[in-house]
Design a protein around this motif. Sequence first.
Motif, PDB file in Angstrom:
ATOM      1  N   HIS A   4       0.861  -1.238  -0.045  1.00  0.00           N
ATOM      2  CA  HIS A   4      -0.116   0.107   0.016  1.00  0.00           C
ATOM      3  C   HIS A   4       0.793   1.224  -0.031  1.00  0.00           C
ATOM      4  O   HIS A   4       0.209   2.386  -0.024  1.00  0.00           O
ATOM      5  CB  HIS A   4      -1.062  -0.100   1.185  1.00  0.00           C
ATOM      6  CG  HIS A   4      -0.146  -0.357   2.237  1.00  0.00           C
ATOM      7  ND1 HIS A   4      -0.007  -1.307   2.911  1.00  0.00           N
ATOM      8  CD2 HIS A   4       0.528   0.486   3.303  1.00  0.00           C
ATOM      9  CE1 HIS A   4       0.885  -1.314   4.151  1.00  0.00           C
ATOM     10  NE2 HIS A   4       0.993  -0.137   4.356  1.00  0.00           N
ATOM     11  N   VAL A   5       2.097   1.144  -0.069  1.00  0.00           N
ATOM     12  CA  VAL A   5       3.121   2.115   0.122  1.00  0.00           C
ATOM     13  C   VAL A   5       3.108   2.960  -1.291  1.00  0.00           C
ATOM     14  O   VAL A   5       3.117   2.387  -2.158  1.00  0.00           O
ATOM     15  CB  VAL A   5       4.635   1.822   0.369  1.00  0.00           C
ATOM     16  CG1 VAL A   5       5.556   3.074   0.445  1.00  0.00           C
ATOM     17  CG2 VAL A   5       4.573   1.223   1.781  1.00  0.00           C
ATOM     18  N   PRO A   6       2.670   4.374  -1.316  1.00  0.00           N
ATOM     19  CA  PRO A   6       2.778   5.025  -2.519  1.00  0.00           C
ATOM     20  C   PRO A   6       4.076   5.065  -3.433  1.00  0.00           C
ATOM     21  O   PRO A   6       5.090   4.918  -2.458  1.00  0.00           O
ATOM     22  CB  PRO A   6       2.258   6.550  -2.148  1.00  0.00           C
ATOM     23  CG  PRO A   6       2.466   6.580  -0.670  1.00  0.00           C
ATOM     24  CD  PRO A   6       2.278   5.272  -0.157  1.00  0.00           C
ATOM     25  N   ILE A   7       4.309   5.181  -4.458  1.00  0.00           N
ATOM     26  CA  ILE A   7       5.486   4.895  -5.116  1.00  0.00           C
ATOM     27  C   ILE A   7       6.493   5.829  -4.947  1.00  0.00           C
ATOM     28  O   ILE A   7       7.717   5.709  -4.801  1.00  0.00           O
ATOM     29  CB  ILE A   7       5.146   4.709  -6.504  1.00  0.00           C
ATOM     30  CG1 ILE A   7       6.508   4.303  -7.372  1.00  0.00           C
ATOM     31  CG2 ILE A   7       4.656   6.242  -7.370  1.00  0.00           C
ATOM     32  CD1 ILE A   7       6.223   3.781  -8.896  1.00  0.00           C
ATOM     33  N   GLU A   8       6.090   7.048  -4.627  1.00  0.00           N
ATOM     34  CA  GLU A   8       6.942   8.190  -3.992  1.00  0.00           C
ATOM     35  C   GLU A   8       7.813   7.608  -2.865  1.00  0.00           C
ATOM     36  O   GLU A   8       8.694   8.310  -2.479  1.00  0.00           O
ATOM     37  CB  GLU A   8       6.308   9.497  -3.775  1.00  0.00           C
ATOM     38  CG  GLU A   8       5.659  10.115  -4.718  1.00  0.00           C
ATOM     39  CD  GLU A   8       4.224   9.500  -5.406  1.00  0.00           C
ATOM     40  OE1 GLU A   8       3.493   8.604  -4.309  1.00  0.00           O
ATOM     41  OE2 GLU A   8       3.997   9.529  -6.492  1.00  0.00           O
ATOM     42  N   LYS A   9       7.213   6.696  -2.006  1.00  0.00           N
ATOM     43  CA  LYS A   9       7.793   6.512  -0.923  1.00  0.00           C
ATOM     44  C   LYS A   9       8.497   4.933  -0.870  1.00  0.00           C
ATOM     45  O   LYS A   9       8.685   4.286   0.094  1.00  0.00           O
ATOM     46  CB  LYS A   9       6.702   6.376   0.208  1.00  0.00           C
ATOM     47  CG  LYS A   9       6.067   7.807   0.576  1.00  0.00           C
ATOM     48  CD  LYS A   9       5.705   7.978   1.909  1.00  0.00           C
ATOM     49  CE  LYS A   9       5.373   9.480   2.077  1.00  0.00           C
ATOM     50  NZ  LYS A   9       5.236   9.880   3.152  1.00  0.00           N
ATOM     51  N   VAL A  10       8.962   4.679  -2.201  1.00  0.00           N
ATOM     52  CA  VAL A  10       9.558   3.334  -2.345  1.00  0.00           C
ATOM     53  C   VAL A  10      10.879   3.737  -2.905  1.00  0.00           C
ATOM     54  O   VAL A  10      11.475   4.708  -3.724  1.00  0.00           O
ATOM     55  CB  VAL A  10       8.955   2.534  -3.400  1.00  0.00           C
ATOM     56  CG1 VAL A  10       9.616   1.233  -4.062  1.00  0.00           C
ATOM     57  CG2 VAL A  10       7.577   2.143  -3.065  1.00  0.00           C
ATOM     58  N   ARG A  11      12.087   3.171  -2.309  1.00  0.00           N
ATOM     59  CA  ARG A  11      13.341   3.233  -2.606  1.00  0.00           C
ATOM     60  C   ARG A  11      13.821   1.726  -2.901  1.00  0.00           C
ATOM     61  O   ARG A  11      13.664   0.829  -1.992  1.00  0.00           O
ATOM     62  CB  ARG A  11      14.309   3.652  -1.444  1.00  0.00           C
ATOM     63  CG  ARG A  11      13.762   4.970  -1.119  1.00  0.00           C
ATOM     64  CD  ARG A  11      14.003   5.951  -2.117  1.00  0.00           C
ATOM     65  NE  ARG A  11      13.739   7.470  -1.702  1.00  0.00           N
ATOM     66  CZ  ARG A  11      12.537   7.884  -1.747  1.00  0.00           C
ATOM     67  NH1 ARG A  11      11.642   7.311  -2.075  1.00  0.00           N
ATOM     68  NH2 ARG A  11      12.360   9.099  -1.020  1.00  0.00           N
TER      69      ARG A  11
END
Length: 701
Positions: A4-11
């Motif tokens: 559910h993590v929005p893509i902006e918060k993925v590393r």
Amino acid sequence: MASHVPIEKVRNIGISAHIDSGKTTLSERILYYTGRIHAIHEVRGKDGVGAKMDSMELEREKGITIQSAATYAMWGDHNINLIDTPGHVDFTIEVERALRVLDGAILVLCSVSGVQSQSITVDRQMKRYRVPRLAFINKMDRAGANPYRVKDQLKEKLGHNAALITMPIGAEDRFEGIVDLLTMQAWYFEGANGEHVKKTNIPAELVEKAKELRHELVATIADLDDKVAEYFLNDQECPADELRAAIRRATIALKFTPVFCGSAYKNKGVQRLLDGVVEFLPNPTEVVNEAHDQNNNEEKVVLASDPTKPFVGLAFKLEDGRYGQLTYMRVYQGRAMKGDFIVNMSNGKKVKIPRIVRMHADEMHDINEANAGDIVALFGVECASGDTFTDGTVKYTMTSMHVPDAVISLAIAPKDKSAANNFSKALNRFTKEDPTFRVHRDEESAQTIISGMGELHLEIYMERMKREYNCEVIAGKPQVAYRETVTQRGEFAYTHKKQTGGSGQFARVCGYIEPLPPDAVQQYEFVDEIVGGAIPREFIPSCDKGFQEAAKKGSLIGFPVVGIRCVINDGAFHAVDSSDMAFRTAAIMAFREGYAAAKPAILEPVMKVEIQAPEEFQGAVVGQINQRRGVIVSTETRENYFVCTAEVPLNEMFGYSTDLRSATQGKGEYTMEFAKYAIVPKAQADAMIAEYQKKAASERR
Ligand SMILES: Nc1nc2c(ncn2[C@@H]2O[C@H](COP(=O)(O)OP(=O)(O)OP(=O)(O)O)[C@@H](O)[C@H]2O)c(=O)[nH]1
Ligand SMILES: [Mg+2]
């Protein structure tokens, strides 16, 4: 978790560096502080458990990473997908394919040894895939730790625009914590495993130094960023947030490398590094990923990290798991759900996705969908490493990774004939998983030959055959992967004529062989300069094929001939007796004629060797290198240690570890990697040719 993590918060990040710099130890801390594991285990731990990411038994025994391992964790509200890679160059493909699919990386450096030979290699790989990176200067607790020298080496040896984001408080056995130069706060790491971060004022005696380093940081960024430049030129304090944003822009644009320091082993500085991953490394939407459109002349298309667009994913790594083939995939565009059909672009095959998992080292967690930006693994999807998959509505392919050539080979056979089945099963699996591991059968000697990146690489596979396939092997002497080449132009004019009963064979091929320029990308080039139809169009490809066939085995020592251009400029044919076969045979014979006239030479792999030992052994070490036909490239001394870089033919490196150990009372260490192919000196070459001729003659008898 994490879906559910929005893509902006993925590393999506990788950890890569020189062998033994502490990548796995750092990964273990990252997993601990993010709550993914609840106890820390050391790499060569006496507790017999071993680090989570080094899950293979062999890795734990040897204390080195062999295969890269993937995991995921949450840092605050950010999802970090992490791949820990091996440092030993024999497993370089693992670094290569990880960097191919990651958006950012941490380059780990030792605070004592600094930028070492493999740091340079890894840095080159990061540049190849345009991966933005942070540097982590680890092992601040070691005697001789000096992060400032390492930062300077980052600039001088790697050409990075680098500045410290954190400075150490104390060093060596008095390394206590770090100062964050952005917020100008001191960080201490308390609790049994450094899990409690205490932020306070900078110790009074370090305030000046911290100001000076912050000034250096701002000045570096001011050179790259107009906003920061404005503050800087007006002598105004740049607010931390603006500075942070500018560092982020510069890092993602590959213009700047933020440098952190700490000690993974002593549990200090890792949390600040994790903040740095979130602050400065890109999310998947901030990286440009391209594919080639097969429906439109291979035209480049930019993929959008958008789950609503057609699915595009790259299979970058395969592994044989308990439930069949496990295919690691990076999703670049769109979304794939469990049960969906996807199409393999390399063969057009449509496959169903029976199962999607997220990897946590050797564990897997089932999920239902994979979105753009995710790194997941699929079960039951047969493919080769590097294949692109789409949903079938588009025909995009992505370029695969760079696969280095093998430099060493070995003849192997099962010890026990009854294990023959497992023997071939194991080889099949290993070659499928690892493109740098190759197997072929030598027809003349009827032997199975394995080849790879180095002795350790081949050793590990033999050991795995024994452990995982119950198949012990007998191995011959390791052999260097020689090549042959030409040093000048050599002409040929060959007529192939044969009359057997009814129809005969006739073909004449004229032209020359010449060396390609040393920087040529291709190892073989075919040029057709025939005018006026001396050889009819339809037979030209047969000439090309004949040359390629002949080049597979040079006449000097039977190794492939590389770096050549074969040119045809004249010939003759016969209306009835000429055929593809006749021209092919003529080309093979013509090649041999031209090859002999072109002053052929043997090429051998030359390795870049980096040796480290206490100063008193320098004379002995250099002497050994000279004996091995080595050339010293550079020597450096620091803190009673010397570091020497040399170029040495691989063939002379067998048994070197034993010799180095005995010359340095076990205190010397070395690493090596492929540097180039170079011509074998005449005396050696003559001996090799004589031996090959002798062997060939005895095989003919
Ligand atoms: N003193 C000190 N030792 C460390 C530190 N970090 C790691 N080590 C030690 O260095 C050795 C190598 O650590 P690893 O984490 O296996 O290094 P690696 O980079 O993963 O090694 P490869 O995967 O084989 O390339 C181990 O003995 C660690 O305990 C540190 O911060 N300080
Ligand atoms: Mg490791």
